[in-house]
Write a protein that holds these residues in place. Structure first.
Motif, PDB file in Angstrom:
ATOM      1  N   ASP A   1     -19.946  -8.227  -9.864  1.00  0.00           N
ATOM      2  CA  ASP A   1     -18.622  -8.414  -9.281  1.00  0.00           C
ATOM      3  C   ASP A   1     -17.964  -7.091  -8.939  1.00  0.00           C
ATOM      4  O   ASP A   1     -16.772  -7.042  -8.627  1.00  0.00           O
ATOM      5  N   VAL A   2     -18.710  -5.996  -8.993  1.00  0.00           N
ATOM      6  CA  VAL A   2     -18.129  -4.671  -8.837  1.00  0.00           C
ATOM      7  C   VAL A   2     -18.668  -4.034  -7.572  1.00  0.00           C
ATOM      8  O   VAL A   2     -19.861  -4.099  -7.277  1.00  0.00           O
ATOM      9  N   THR A   3     -17.798  -3.410  -6.813  1.00  0.00           N
ATOM     10  CA  THR A   3     -18.201  -2.611  -5.667  1.00  0.00           C
ATOM     11  C   THR A   3     -17.739  -1.174  -5.885  1.00  0.00           C
ATOM     12  O   THR A   3     -16.621  -0.932  -6.338  1.00  0.00           O
ATOM     13  N   HIS A   4     -18.618  -0.251  -5.596  1.00  0.00           N
ATOM     14  CA  HIS A   4     -18.296   1.161  -5.781  1.00  0.00           C
ATOM     15  C   HIS A   4     -17.848   1.810  -4.485  1.00  0.00           C
ATOM     16  O   HIS A   4     -17.595   3.021  -4.458  1.00  0.00           O
ATOM     17  N   GLU A   5     -17.749   1.047  -3.404  1.00  0.00           N
ATOM     18  CA  GLU A   5     -17.270   1.590  -2.138  1.00  0.00           C
ATOM     19  C   GLU A   5     -15.747   1.523  -2.103  1.00  0.00           C
ATOM     20  O   GLU A   5     -15.124   0.616  -2.646  1.00  0.00           O
ATOM     21  N   ARG A   6     -15.164   2.486  -1.436  1.00  0.00           N
ATOM     22  CA  ARG A   6     -13.707   2.560  -1.350  1.00  0.00           C
ATOM     23  C   ARG A   6     -13.198   1.599  -0.280  1.00  0.00           C
ATOM     24  O   ARG A   6     -13.848   1.377   0.744  1.00  0.00           O
ATOM     25  N   LEU A   7     -12.044   1.037  -0.560  1.00  0.00           N
ATOM     26  CA  LEU A   7     -11.406   0.182   0.430  1.00  0.00           C
ATOM     27  C   LEU A   7     -10.750   1.028   1.507  1.00  0.00           C
ATOM     28  O   LEU A   7     -10.474   2.213   1.311  1.00  0.00           O
ATOM     29  N   ASP A   8     -10.499   0.398   2.636  1.00  0.00           N
ATOM     30  CA  ASP A   8      -9.818   1.092   3.732  1.00  0.00           C
ATOM     31  C   ASP A   8      -8.394   1.441   3.288  1.00  0.00           C
ATOM     32  O   ASP A   8      -7.636   0.559   2.859  1.00  0.00           O
ATOM     33  N   PRO A   9      -7.993   2.724   3.365  1.00  0.00           N
ATOM     34  CA  PRO A   9      -6.621   3.090   2.949  1.00  0.00           C
ATOM     35  C   PRO A   9      -5.550   2.412   3.790  1.00  0.00           C
ATOM     36  O   PRO A   9      -4.374   2.374   3.393  1.00  0.00           O
ATOM     37  N   THR A  10      -5.934   1.839   4.946  1.00  0.00           N
ATOM     38  CA  THR A  10      -4.959   1.132   5.774  1.00  0.00           C
ATOM     39  C   THR A  10      -4.362  -0.058   5.029  1.00  0.00           C
ATOM     40  O   THR A  10      -3.191  -0.420   5.240  1.00  0.00           O
ATOM     41  N   LEU A  11      -5.152  -0.677   4.128  1.00  0.00           N
ATOM     42  CA  LEU A  11      -4.647  -1.834   3.384  1.00  0.00           C
ATOM     43  C   LEU A  11      -3.463  -1.451   2.497  1.00  0.00           C
ATOM     44  O   LEU A  11      -2.446  -2.158   2.448  1.00  0.00           O
ATOM     45  N   GLY A  12      -3.595  -0.337   1.780  1.00  0.00           N
ATOM     46  CA  GLY A  12      -2.480   0.117   0.952  1.00  0.00           C
ATOM     47  C   GLY A  12      -1.260   0.464   1.765  1.00  0.00           C
ATOM     48  O   GLY A  12      -0.115   0.175   1.361  1.00  0.00           O
ATOM     49  N   TRP A  13      -1.473   1.064   2.935  1.00  0.00           N
ATOM     50  CA  TRP A  13      -0.347   1.384   3.823  1.00  0.00           C
ATOM     51  C   TRP A  13       0.350   0.116   4.300  1.00  0.00           C
ATOM     52  O   TRP A  13       1.591   0.060   4.360  1.00  0.00           O
ATOM     53  N   LEU A  14      -0.414  -0.925   4.614  1.00  0.00           N
ATOM     54  CA  LEU A  14       0.176  -2.185   5.060  1.00  0.00           C
ATOM     55  C   LEU A  14       1.003  -2.846   3.962  1.00  0.00           C
ATOM     56  O   LEU A  14       2.062  -3.428   4.233  1.00  0.00           O
ATOM     57  N   ILE A  15       0.527  -2.751   2.725  1.00  0.00           N
ATOM     58  CA  ILE A  15       1.306  -3.313   1.607  1.00  0.00           C
ATOM     59  C   ILE A  15       2.628  -2.565   1.465  1.00  0.00           C
ATOM     60  O   ILE A  15       3.685  -3.160   1.212  1.00  0.00           O
ATOM     61  N   THR A  16       2.596  -1.239   1.637  1.00  0.00           N
ATOM     62  CA  THR A  16       3.827  -0.450   1.559  1.00  0.00           C
ATOM     63  C   THR A  16       4.820  -0.859   2.639  1.00  0.00           C
ATOM     64  O   THR A  16       6.025  -0.984   2.382  1.00  0.00           O
ATOM     65  N   LEU A  17       4.325  -1.116   3.846  1.00  0.00           N
ATOM     66  CA  LEU A  17       5.215  -1.556   4.915  1.00  0.00           C
ATOM     67  C   LEU A  17       5.741  -2.967   4.664  1.00  0.00           C
ATOM     68  O   LEU A  17       6.872  -3.295   5.041  1.00  0.00           O
ATOM     69  N   ALA A  18       4.913  -3.817   4.036  1.00  0.00           N
ATOM     70  CA  ALA A  18       5.397  -5.155   3.669  1.00  0.00           C
ATOM     71  C   ALA A  18       6.550  -5.057   2.673  1.00  0.00           C
ATOM     72  O   ALA A  18       7.533  -5.821   2.759  1.00  0.00           O
ATOM     73  N   GLN A  19       6.450  -4.117   1.736  1.00  0.00           N
ATOM     74  CA  GLN A  19       7.562  -3.900   0.801  1.00  0.00           C
ATOM     75  C   GLN A  19       8.795  -3.390   1.530  1.00  0.00           C
ATOM     76  O   GLN A  19       9.929  -3.741   1.187  1.00  0.00           O
ATOM     77  N   ARG A  20       8.595  -2.556   2.543  1.00  0.00           N
ATOM     78  CA  ARG A  20       9.726  -2.057   3.328  1.00  0.00           C
ATOM     79  C   ARG A  20      10.413  -3.206   4.066  1.00  0.00           C
ATOM     80  O   ARG A  20      11.650  -3.240   4.178  1.00  0.00           O
ATOM     81  N   LEU A  21       9.648  -4.160   4.571  1.00  0.00           N
ATOM     82  CA  LEU A  21      10.231  -5.271   5.313  1.00  0.00           C
ATOM     83  C   LEU A  21      11.148  -6.127   4.447  1.00  0.00           C
ATOM     84  O   LEU A  21      12.013  -6.843   4.971  1.00  0.00           O
ATOM     85  N   LEU A  22      10.951  -6.104   3.135  1.00  0.00           N
ATOM     86  CA  LEU A  22      11.805  -6.907   2.261  1.00  0.00           C
ATOM     87  C   LEU A  22      13.266  -6.491   2.336  1.00  0.00           C
ATOM     88  O   LEU A  22      14.164  -7.272   2.006  1.00  0.00           O
ATOM     89  N   THR A  23      13.512  -5.244   2.749  1.00  0.00           N
ATOM     90  CA  THR A  23      14.894  -4.745   2.843  1.00  0.00           C
ATOM     91  C   THR A  23      15.452  -4.839   4.257  1.00  0.00           C
ATOM     92  O   THR A  23      16.564  -4.361   4.498  1.00  0.00           O
TER      93      THR A  23
END
Length: 609
Positions: A144-166
Motif C-alpha cells: 500500500d506504499v508508494t515511494h514516488e512523490r506526488l505532484d506539488p500542484t495538488l498541495g497548491w490546489l488545496i491551499t487555493l481551496a482554503q483561500r476560497l473559503l474566505t
C-alpha cells in the motif's frame, strides 16, 4: 500585447494564434468557462489562412504576456486566466517545463486574490481544468506504499481551496469543496504515502468550515459532493467526517438534508448506531422531498444491514428501519408514500441479484417482515389517491417472492383482489398484473417440489377462481378485465403453460371455456377482445386446442355475421385475424411433426445400418 490593447474583440484572435503556436485544439473546454460566453470556436475569425504553417514558438515565449496581463485592466486579467489555461494544455501539460508551471501557479494565485469576482470565477475554472489534466495512475505501489512523490500542484490546489473559503462570493466559496473533492479523487487510494496523508488532513477542515457557512448554496455544494469525497478518502477518515454529516442532517435547508441522506449508505455499519436516531427525526420534516429521500435511504439501508451479516445490523432492520418505512407509508403526501413503496420493492428485489452467477442471496424481507407490512399496505389500498392504490399493489409480486406458504400468499393477494373492482382502470390493470405475477421467483417448476406446489396452488386456488368471477360479472368492465388477467397470466407464467406440465391443460381448458362463454356477450367490445387476445396468446395452446379455438372463432364469426347489418365490423375483423393466425400455427406445427417423423425414420435407418 498590441492585440489586447486594441479591444476585447481581438482576444479571440490572440487565443487562436496561441493555439496554432502551441499546436493544441481550440475547444470549448479550454475557452468557455462557467458564465463566460465570450469564447466559442464557431465565433473565431478566420485569420489562420494568413499565418505561416510552421512557427517555432516556445511556451516560455508567452510568459511575459502572462505577467503583463495579470497586472493590467479588468478584461485583460480575465484574459490572463484563459491564457494560463492554454499554456497548461500544451504538450505534456508543462511536465518538462517546471519553471513555467511554477510561474503560472504564481500568476493564478494572484488572480484568485483579485478584487473582481469575474476574474476569480475565471481563475477557478482554470484551476478545475488543471485538475483534469493531472494523472497519478502511473505511481508504483509496493503493498500500500508508494515511494514516488506526488505532484506539488495538488498541495497548491488545496491551499487555493482554503483561500476560497474566505471569498465574499458564496458561489466561489462553494467551489472550494469541488476543488477539495477533485484533489481527493487524485490522491492514491489506500496508500500509506505521507504526502497523501497530509493532504487529506488539509481537506477535512475545508468540509468543517463549509458545513458552518451561513449561505445555503455553500452547504448545498458540500452535501452534493460529500458522497464523492467519502469515496475518495481513506476509510479511517469517514469517522472524522461524522460530525459534518450530523451537522448537515440538522440543517435548515431541505436540499442540504436531501443531499446528505445519500451519503449514509456508504458509511461503515458501526456508525449506524449514531446516525439512525438522527434520521428518525426527519420523518416529520416539512419538506416532502426530504421525506422521499429518507424513504429511499431507508430502503438502501435495509440492503446495507442485510449485506453485513451481523446480528446488530439485523436488529436495526426490525427495530428501526421497518418501523420507519411503515411511518412513511402512512404519510399524507402521495410522493412520499410512493417512494416508501418503491424502497420496499427495491430492497426486496436486491435478493434476486446474483453477484457471481451463483444462487440468489437470501431474501431481505422474511415472512415475519411481510406480515408486519401488510396492515399498512391494506390501509393504502383504500387511499383516495389512485396512484397510491396502484403503487400499493405494484409491489405485491415482490412480497410474494418472500414466501411460498399458501396462507401467507393468499393474505398478500387480498391486496390485489380488493382492487379488482376499483373505479380506475389503471388500478384494476395493475391489480390483475400483480395477481398473475405471484409465481415464486428464481424457482423453476422442475427444480423444487416445494415451489412447484406453491405455484400450482397459486394458479388453481387464487388466480383461476377470480378469473372466472370476472368473466361472469354483470359489469362489462370486469369482463374486460378477465382478458387482461389472461394476458398477464400468459406473460408471467410461460414456463407453467408448457406441455411438459401435466396439470396445466386444466388451466388452458378453463381459459378456453371462459372465452367460449364470452362469445355471446352483449357488449361488442368484449367480443372483439376474444380475437385480440388469441392473436397474442394462441401459441401457448397445443394442436388439439387450436382445433377447438378455430371452431369457436368460426361460430363467433357466423353469429356476428347473422346479426342485423352484419354485426360489429371490429368484431369480425379481429375474429378473422385470430382464425387465420391459429390456422397458420396449426400448419407450422403439422409441418414440424412431419419433419420430426422423417428425422426419426432416418435415425432408425442409421441405427440399423
Amino acid at each position: 500585447l498590441i492585440l489586447l490593447d486594441s479591444g476585447e474583440e481581438n482576444y479571440k484572435v490572440l487565443f487562436q494564434l496561441m493555439a496554432h503556436d502551441l499546436n493544441i485544439p481550440l475547444s470549448d473546454e479550454l475557452l468557455q468557462g462557467e458564465g463566460n460566453a465570450i469564447l466559442t470556436e464557431d465565433k473565431m475569425p478566420d485569420i489562420m489562412s494568413h499565418v505561416d504553417d510552421v512557427r517555432d514558438v516556445s511556451v516560455t515565449t508567452y510568459l511575459p504576456l502572462v505577467h503583463a496581463t495579470s497586472q493590467a485592466a479588468l478584461s485583460k486579467r480575465k484574459c490572463c486566466a484563459v491564457v494560463c489555461r492554454l499554456l497548461w494544455s500544451s504538450k505534456g501539460h508543462l511536465v518538462d517545463h517546471p519553471n513555467v508551471r511554477l510561474q503560472i501557479r504564481g500568476v493564478l494565485t494572484r488572480l484568485l486574490h483579485d478584487v473582481d469576482g469575474g476574474v476569480r470565477q475565471t481563475t477557478v475554472q482554470t484551476l478545475l481544468f488543471i485538475i483534469s489534466t493531472l494523472d497519478h495512475t502511473h505511481l508504483n505501489f509496493v503493498g500500500d506504499v508508494t515511494h514516488e512523490r506526488l505532484d506539488p500542484t495538488l498541495g497548491w490546489l488545496i491551499t487555493l481551496a482554503q483561500r476560497l473559503l474566505t471569498d465574499p462570493v458564496a458561489d466561489l466559496r462553494s467551489k472550494s469543496v469541488l476543488l477539495a473533492t477533485e484533489v481527493a479523487a487524485m490522491l492514491p487510494k489506500g496508500a500509506s504515502n505521507i504526502e497523501s496523508y497530509l493532504l487529506q488532513c488539509k481537506i477535512l477542515p475545508i468540509t468543517s468550515r463549509t458545513a458552518e457557512d451561513k449561505n445555503a448554496i455553500v452547504r448545498q455544494a458540500l452535501a452534493l459532493h460529500l458522497p464523492r469525497l467519502i469515496a475518495a478518502l481513506s476509510p479511517h477518515w469517514v469517522g472524522v467526517l461524522l460530525d459534518v454529516i450530523i451537522a448537515l442532517l440538522g440543517d435548515d435547508d431541505h436540499i442540504v438534508k436531501i443531499g446528505v441522506l445519500v451519503t449514509l449508505v456508504d458509511l461503515e455499519p458501526t456508525l449506524l448506531d449514531t446516525i439512525l436516531p438522527l434520521i428518525l427525526k426527519l420523518v416529520s420534516d416539512e419538506a416532502a422531498g426530504v421525506r422521499c429521500a429518507l424513504a429511499r435511504t431507508a430502503g438502501q439501508l435495509l440492503v446495507h444491514c442485510h449485506r453485513g451479516d451481523n446480528k446488530d445490523l439485523q436488529g436495526h432492520m426490525d427495530a428501526t428501519l421497518l418501523p420507519l418505512i411503515q411511518r412513511l407509508l402512512h404519510d399524507d403526501d402521495a410522493q412520499v408514500t410512493s417512494a416508501a413503496l418503491r424502497a420496499v420493492s427495491d430492497a426486496t428485489s436486491y435478493s434476486k441479484m446474483r453477484a457471481d452467477g451463483g444462487p440468489s442471496a437470501k431474501a431481505i424481507l422474511t415472512e415475519k417482515h411481510v406480515l408486519r407490512l401488510l396492515p399498512t399496505l391494506r390501509h393504502l389500498t383504500t387511499n383516495p389517491i389512485w396512484r397510491v392504490r396502484s403503487s400499493a399493489v405494484e409491489i405485491v409480486p415482490t412480497l410474494l417472492e418472500c414466501t411460498y406458504k399458501l396462507d401467507v400468499r393468499v393474505e398478500i393477494a387480498q391486496l390485489c383482489i380488493s382492487l379488482l373492482n376499483d373505479k380506475v382502470d389503471c388500478v384494476r390493470t395493475m391489480a390483475a398484473e400483480a395477481l398473475c405475477g405471484g409465481k415464486c421467483a428464481q424457482s423453476p417448476i422442475v427444480e423444487s417440489s416445494q415451489h412447484e406446489l406453491a405455484d400450482f396452488e397459486w394458479i388453481d386456488l387464487v388466480v383461476l377462481p377470480h378469473l372466472k368471477a370476472c368473466s361472469q360479472s354483470q359489469d362489462y368492465r370486469q369482463r374486460l378485465l378477465s382478458f387482461k388477467i389472461i394476458r398477464a397470466l400468459f406473460r408471467h407464467s410461460d414456463n407453467l403453460l408448457s406441455n411438459q406440465i401435466n396439470t396445466l391443460p386444466k388451466l388452458r381448458q378453463a381459459i378456453i371455456g371462459i372465452l367460449q362463454t364470452l362469445t355471446t356477450d352483449p357488449v361488442a367490445n368484449v367480443r372483439l377482445n376474444i380475437g385480440r387476445i388469441l392473436c397474442n396468446c394462441a401459441q401457448h395452446f397445443d394442436a388439439a386446442e387450436h382445433a377447438t379455438l378455430t371452431c369457436m372463432l368460426e361460430d363467433l364469426l357466423a353469429l356476428e355475421t347473422a346479426k342485423t347489418d352484419g354485426g360489429d365490423r371490429d368484431v369480425r375483423l379481429f375474429t378473422h385475424k385470430a382464425r387465420v393466425y391459429i390456422q397458420n400455427l396449426y400448419s407450422q406445427n403439422y409441418e414440424k411433426e412431419e419433419t420430426d417423423q422423417e428425422i426419426r425414420k432416418d435415425s432408425s435407418k442409421i441405427d440399423r445400418t
